[in-house]
Design a protein around this motif. Structure first.
Motif, short mmCIF file in Angstrom:
data_model
loop_
_atom_site.label_atom_id
_atom_site.label_comp_id
_atom_site.label_asym_id
_atom_site.label_seq_id
_atom_site.Cartn_x
_atom_site.Cartn_y
_atom_site.Cartn_z
N SER A 190 6.89 5.30 4.57
CA SER A 190 5.81 5.49 5.76
C SER A 190 6.95 4.73 6.82
O SER A 190 7.60 4.10 6.97
N GLU A 199 6.99 0.89 7.06
CA GLU A 199 7.57 0.48 5.38
C GLU A 199 9.16 0.63 6.32
O GLU A 199 10.10 0.22 5.85
N LYS A 213 4.20 1.40 -5.76
CA LYS A 213 3.00 0.70 -6.24
C LYS A 213 2.28 0.33 -7.48
O LYS A 213 1.84 -0.28 -7.48
N GLU A 260 0.76 -1.16 0.25
CA GLU A 260 0.14 0.00 -0.30
C GLU A 260 0.67 1.16 -0.23
O GLU A 260 0.29 2.28 0.57
N SER A 261 1.68 0.58 -0.24
CA SER A 261 2.69 2.47 -0.69
C SER A 261 2.89 3.39 -1.11
O SER A 261 1.95 3.60 -2.25
N LYS A 262 3.06 4.74 -0.93
CA LYS A 262 2.48 6.16 -1.48
C LYS A 262 3.61 6.36 -2.56
O LYS A 262 3.28 7.13 -3.20
N PHE A 263 4.42 5.12 -2.50
CA PHE A 263 5.41 5.64 -3.30
C PHE A 263 5.02 4.98 -4.94
O PHE A 263 5.40 3.99 -4.78
N LYS A 264 4.70 5.79 -5.67
CA LYS A 264 3.46 5.70 -6.69
C LYS A 264 4.76 4.31 -7.67
O LYS A 264 4.56 3.28 -8.05
N PHE A 315 8.19 9.55 0.76
CA PHE A 315 7.38 8.65 0.22
C PHE A 315 6.86 7.57 1.23
O PHE A 315 5.45 6.52 1.20
#
Length: 599
Positions: A376, A379, A314, A307-311, A374
């Motif tokens: 969390s 992570e 993801k 569910e990473s915010k790093f595109k 990016f």
């Protein structure tokens, strides 16, 4: 023979004996009118002394240049105290010359033959004068090592009841593998032989013929782009055995390599060799030929970054790819230039960039990275815990489909190790020999460009029995009975158990590889026919003899262990080959040469 002894044979026990030696002048030294010549032959050195008391030969000796060829006769004398050389077998004696025959005076050398100086000479110049280069101690030692290795292998295989059988060099073209060298047939106009890439089909025919145990020091040819470990012509220790399973091959090759290392280096190699499946090797080391002399293993963080915010991560994961990372411990002092070099290496493997984190202190807030904002806390904690991160470490990532991600990070792992060795933060010994079997390779790969499956090894490789149905349903998921022998990050050999049932081989050709019937018959018809006449179960392997010799000789390039190698352009600079053919030769072969177009 012109000599009574070699130049590495005489000792104090030979004092006052009259001897004759022949060889090359390694050096001439004038010590107050007395000339000292170090005379060299293949075995070693002897010091020869020319006294003014013998004016005729003393004067002649004064004309000698390094690398001149001479014959001398004289009396063996013990050396005076203080002049003994403990580093030479003949260091306690010298030969007082009484006769001298100058066989050949040497011209001015194009480069010095001392190893330390010659190593700095342009390689093209050394290859142009290869006959001089091979006189160097280092090079002559490598030739001797290669010969010793060949004898060790032949002795072992003879004891194991293998028959040495020569197979043809001129074969038929089977353009399923590497690019071939074509040879026109004068007696069959318009038709061509191909120089054999390997004796694969011939050695299988020998198994059908009942030979049971075959080997050959086989010359093989591939028209490929060259590099340090590749030549257009090379030597394989080619083997095939009937009525075996994979375990029999492992035992045979391990015994051969144990003997080879003992005979050449006096090194004891422990057995059995470790084994890794192809999937495990790729997952842990990012390579199907891993160097296990150091750790820095790959870890999969796909679940942690789901569910990473790093595109970048993801998007890869959403497409079914993976995110992997390594900890290059102690490489946190990496420079921007070194990061750029690593990034270029990653891009060469298909990456779009290289994500990394430089670790400063225990608090992730102090770490440095373009991607840090990016990530969390969870992570970062997963990275810290699973990679055992400490101050001064460097974390490197790869995100892509599984195989590419493994390959990318495997390359970065090796780049990181080189930097750590350079900084003296890691030691990788050339005297450590980590042998390893890699097994259970994929049977088939899908060639997107061709739109069909292709054999990962070659089309005669047998599938794992329980995967035969899988081979028909989804060929890329079927495992093969192939095996590679790996040493310190180099593949030194590979082989497989073969298909011996004509029905199964026919299915592989036509239903899996989608090779048309007429092509199957033209290329492999005789094999399928032979398999109907009592083909035994069989398997084989080919060891890269040049590469093995390079490892034994602790040299990076196989050119150093080949007497007359080609350059990276496939040229023999000494003999100026390849060269043009005459009009008569081309006419006899019914060949025309098309001029290269120039813009």
């Amino acid at each position: 023979m012109k000599r009574t002894h070699t130049c590495n044979q005489l000792t104090k026990s030979d004092a006052e004996a009259t001897v004759t030696l022949v060889g090359w002048v390694k050096s001439v030294r004038d010590h107050g009118g007395v000339l000292f010549v170090d005379l060299r032959d293949r075995d070693g050195l002897t010091q020869v002394v020319f006294h003014p008391d013998y004016p005729e030969i003393h004067t002649a000796a004064g004309r000698l240049k390094d690398e001149s060829v001479i014959q001398i006769s004289g009396v063996v004398k013990p050396r005076e105290e203080g002049t003994i050389n403990p580093n030479m077998t003949t260091g306690e004696i010298e030969v007082s010359a009484r006769e001298l025959i100058i066989e050949n005076l040497c011209d001015t050398l194009p480069f010095p033959l001392e190893d330390a100086k010659a190593e700095k000479v342009n390689e093209d110049l050394r290859l142009q004068y290869r006959y001089l280069d091979l006189r160097r101690d280092r090079m002559s030692g490598l030739l001797a090592l290669r010969s010793k290795a060949s004898k060790s292998i032949r002795d072992y295989l003879a004891d194991e009841e293998f028959l040495e059988v020569e197979t043809p060099t001129l074969f038929k073209s089977t353009p399923e593998g590497a690019r071939e060298f074509l040879v026109p047939s004068r007696l069959n106009p318009g038709e061509f032989y191909a120089l054999s890439q390997s004796p694969q089909q011939y050695k299988q025919m020998l198994m059908v013929a009942g030979v049971e145990r075959y080997y050959s020091m086989a010359r093989c040819y591939r028209d490929e782009d060259l590099r340090a470990d590749r030549q257009p012509e090379f030597t394989q220790v080619d083997m095939e055995m009937s009525f075996i399973e994979r375990e029999d091959m492992y035992k045979t090759i391990e015994g051969l390599l144990v003997k080879l290392w003992k005979d050449t280096l006096n090194v004891d190699v422990p057995t059995p060799f470790p084994r890794l499946t192809y999937v495990e090797a790729m997952n842990r080391f990012g390579s199907d030929k891993p160097d296990t002399r150091f750790g820095m293993e790959l870890l999969d963080f796909s679940e942690d970054f789901a569910e990473s915010k790093f595109k970048v991560f993801k998007s890869v994961l959403d497409k079914g790819g993976v995110v992997k990372a390594i900890n290059a411990k102690g490489l946190g002092d990496i420079s921007q230039g070194e990061v750029k070099t690593m990034e270029d290496a990653a891009k060469a493997m298909g990456a779009k960039g290289l994500a990394y984190i430089v670790v400063r202190g225990d608090d992730p807030k102090e770490w440095r990275s373009p991607i840090l904002k990016f990530l969390s806390d969870a992570e970062l904690e997963a990275l810290k815990t699973r990679l055992e991160i400490a101050d001064g470490d460097l974390i490197l990532f790869a995100a892509s489909e599984w195989e590419q991600a493994c390959n990318i990070l495997g390359r970065i792992r090796l780049e990181s190790a080189q930097l750590l060795v350079k900084r003296e933060k890691m030691s990788i010994s050339e005297d450590q020999y980590n042998f390893l079997w890699v097994v259970d390779f994929p049977l088939m790969l899908f060639d997107a460009e061709a739109g069909r499956h292709v054999a990962a090894h070659h089309p005669f490789t047998a599938p794992v029995p329980e995967d035969i149905e899988m081979m028909m349903e989804d060929p890329t998921k079927a495992r093969s009975q192939a095996y590679d022998i790996v040493l310190n990050g180099s593949e030194i050999g590979g082989g497989s158990i073969r298909i011996h049932q004509p029905e199964l081989q026919d299915k592989v050709f036509k239903e899996v590889l989608k090779i048309p019937e007429d092509v199957v018959q033209s290329r492999f018809g005789y094999m399928l026919k032979a398999f109907n006449f009592g083909a035994p179960p069989h398997g084989g392997i080919a060891l890269g003899f040049d590469r093995i010799c390079a490892i034994l000789g602790k040299t990076k390039s196989i050119r150093e262990v080949i007497a007359f190698p080609k350059t990276q352009k496939g040229q023999d600079l000494m003999a100026s080959a390849p060269g043009p053919a005459t009009t008569r030769q081309l006419s006899d072969l019914h060949i025309g040469v098309i001029a290269e177009k120039t813009e």
